[in-house]
Design a protein around this motif. Structure first.
Motif, PDB file in Angstrom:
ATOM      1  N   UNK A   3       0.848  -1.193   0.000  1.00 43.82           N
ATOM      2  CA  UNK A   3       0.000   0.000   0.000  1.00 43.82           C
ATOM      3  C   UNK A   3       0.876   1.232   0.000  1.00 43.82           C
ATOM      4  N   UNK A   4       0.498   2.289  -0.729  1.00 40.70           N
ATOM      5  CA  UNK A   4       1.269   3.539  -0.690  1.00 40.70           C
ATOM      6  C   UNK A   4       1.096   4.219   0.656  1.00 40.70           C
ATOM      7  N   UNK A   5       2.132   4.901   1.076  1.00 45.17           N
ATOM      8  CA  UNK A   5       2.063   5.636   2.352  1.00 45.17           C
ATOM      9  C   UNK A   5       1.248   6.901   2.175  1.00 45.17           C
ATOM     10  N   UNK A   6       0.280   7.108   3.078  1.00 44.80           N
ATOM     11  CA  UNK A   6      -0.435   8.380   3.064  1.00 44.80           C
ATOM     12  C   UNK A   6       0.495   9.455   3.595  1.00 44.80           C
ATOM     13  N   UNK A   7       0.343  10.698   3.127  1.00 47.08           N
ATOM     14  CA  UNK A   7       1.289  11.757   3.488  1.00 47.08           C
ATOM     15  C   UNK A   7       1.146  12.195   4.925  1.00 47.08           C
ATOM     16  N   UNK A   8       2.159  12.968   5.371  1.00 45.44           N
ATOM     17  CA  UNK A   8       2.066  13.592   6.684  1.00 45.44           C
ATOM     18  C   UNK A   8       0.807  14.433   6.731  1.00 45.44           C
ATOM     19  N   UNK A   9       0.264  14.589   7.934  1.00 49.23           N
ATOM     20  CA  UNK A   9      -1.037  15.242   8.066  1.00 49.23           C
ATOM     21  C   UNK A   9      -1.025  16.674   7.588  1.00 49.23           C
ATOM     22  N   UNK A  10       0.129  17.240   7.346  1.00 47.14           N
ATOM     23  CA  UNK A  10       0.174  18.620   6.895  1.00 47.14           C
ATOM     24  C   UNK A  10       0.627  18.784   5.471  1.00 47.14           C
ATOM     25  N   UNK A 234       0.349  15.160  16.111  1.00 45.76           N
ATOM     26  CA  UNK A 234       1.790  15.161  16.356  1.00 45.76           C
ATOM     27  C   UNK A 234       2.345  13.743  16.346  1.00 45.76           C
ATOM     28  N   UNK A 235       1.616  12.791  16.959  1.00 45.52           N
ATOM     29  CA  UNK A 235       2.067  11.396  16.921  1.00 45.52           C
ATOM     30  C   UNK A 235       2.101  10.871  15.486  1.00 45.52           C
ATOM     31  N   UNK A 236       1.069  11.193  14.726  1.00 43.31           N
ATOM     32  CA  UNK A 236       0.985  10.715  13.342  1.00 43.31           C
ATOM     33  C   UNK A 236       2.126  11.285  12.503  1.00 43.31           C
ATOM     34  N   UNK A 237       2.354  12.590  12.606  1.00 45.47           N
ATOM     35  CA  UNK A 237       3.413  13.209  11.814  1.00 45.47           C
ATOM     36  C   UNK A 237       4.797  12.710  12.240  1.00 45.47           C
ATOM     37  N   UNK A 238       4.963  12.462  13.542  1.00 41.32           N
ATOM     38  CA  UNK A 238       6.226  11.888  14.003  1.00 41.32           C
ATOM     39  C   UNK A 238       6.422  10.499  13.407  1.00 41.32           C
ATOM     40  N   UNK A 239       5.354   9.725  13.332  1.00 38.93           N
ATOM     41  CA  UNK A 239       5.445   8.389  12.726  1.00 38.93           C
ATOM     42  C   UNK A 239       5.905   8.475  11.275  1.00 38.93           C
ATOM     43  N   UNK A 240       5.371   9.442  10.535  1.00 38.05           N
ATOM     44  CA  UNK A 240       5.771   9.621   9.138  1.00 38.05           C
ATOM     45  C   UNK A 240       7.265   9.944   9.063  1.00 38.05           C
ATOM     46  N   UNK A 241       7.727  10.853   9.926  1.00 39.40           N
ATOM     47  CA  UNK A 241       9.145  11.222   9.923  1.00 39.40           C
ATOM     48  C   UNK A 241      10.023  10.019  10.261  1.00 39.40           C
TER      49      UNK A 241
END
Length: 300
Positions: A3-10, A234-241
């Motif tokens: 599955x493609x990764x969905x982008x950071x929430x921002x 913040x948790x979600x965006x940290x996971x993406x990073x």
């Protein structure tokens, strides 16, 4: 199939696309979901709906922040709605209400954009000194005020908070205008007045993330979580990073924390499903993918 990764929430093509539920907005703005829904209806925000849930954008969040501030200054809900609708009609199409500073004086809603001050409902220009005894638009004057009120720490704290809000609003306006360097400087200025302004930390993380500075982005997201440990964004965006840094185990933990803070977070379910599948946890991957499809209404 991966599955493609969905982008950071921002991020999505460099444009802000973060979505917030009314419950998330209520926590961020320290009010109730019911009050958020009342203000949304009053000001006529065009929200997104998924099944029975309401989502608003990052830009809408800034408008709601300003609207609630006016509510706390005793502006009636009906009058607030009329003022903000009129303001949106008067602004150029490319200009967002979030880039305009709003406050109440008596029973009037006043606005400032750049050097211009005016009454929203009448459209009449007003002089800055008629609006506030001090020109609080400039952070230096707020710093002076804070420095001269040692005997009144509560007043100094309010002045610092107001300065942080103004720099934060300016940062949002600059970001929307494409001035990312200016936005970054304004977010940093906001943090000088309020080091615990987690929204500014998340947005600085997003700007670093967009520039490919993943480690710096992760550090900003972690700083945001020090102030707001239950912030799912913040948790979600940290996971993406962390994914971009190659630390998949840590990314999984952050997606899990995002879901503990907000179980109805479809993008977190999607990305967690993808990572579970990549690490051989097929049943868990299938479960989170089903939840993602149920939340978004997408077919199985």
């Amino acid at each position: 199939m991966a599955l493609p990764k969905l982008p950071a929430a921002g991020t999505a093509g460099g444009k802000p696309v973060r979505l917030f539920t009314t419950a998330q907005v209520a926590r961020l703005l320290r009010t109730t979901p019911h009050e958020i829904r009342r203000v949304i209806r009053a000001v006529g925000l065009k929200v997104q709906r998924r099944r029975r849930r309401i989502f608003v954008t990052f830009r809408d969040l800034v408008v709601l922040r300003a609207a609630l501030k006016l509510r706390r200054q005793s502006v009636p809900l009906r009058r607030l709605g009329v003022a903000l609708r009129k303001l949106r009609q008067e602004l150029p199409q490319e200009q967002s209400v979030s880039g305009v500073r709003l406050w109440a004086q008596g029973d009037e809603v006043l606005a400032q954009r750049g050097p211009s001050f005016w009454s929203v409902e009448s459209g009449q220009l007003v002089f800055p000194f008629a609006v506030e005894p001090r020109n609080a638009h400039t952070p230096s004057s707020v710093a002076t005020l804070a420095g001269t009120t040692g005997a009144d720490p509560e007043r100094a704290a309010r002045a610092s908070e107001a300065a942080a809000e103004r720099w934060y609003s300016l940062a949002v306006a600059r970001e929307e205008a494409g001035d990312l360097a200016g936005a970054r400087q304004a977010y940093l200025r906001a943090l000088r007045y309020d080091p615990n302004l987690s929204d500014a930390c998340v947005n600085l993380g997003r700007l670093a993330h967009q520039a490919g500075r993943f480690q710096q982005a992760a550090e900003w997201y972690r700083r945001a979580l020090q102030s707001s440990p239950d912030d799912p964004i913040a948790h979600y965006d940290l996971a993406i990073a962390l994914e971009d840094l190659g630390d998949f185990a840590a990314a999984i933990r952050e997606y899990q924390r995002a879901l503990r803070a907000n179980w109805d977070f479809p993008e977190a379910h999607f990305n967690l499903s993808r990572l579970y599948r990549a690490t051989g946890r097929v049943l868990e991957a299938a479960r989170h993918l089903r939840i993602y499809r149920r939340l978004t209404g997408k077919p199985s």
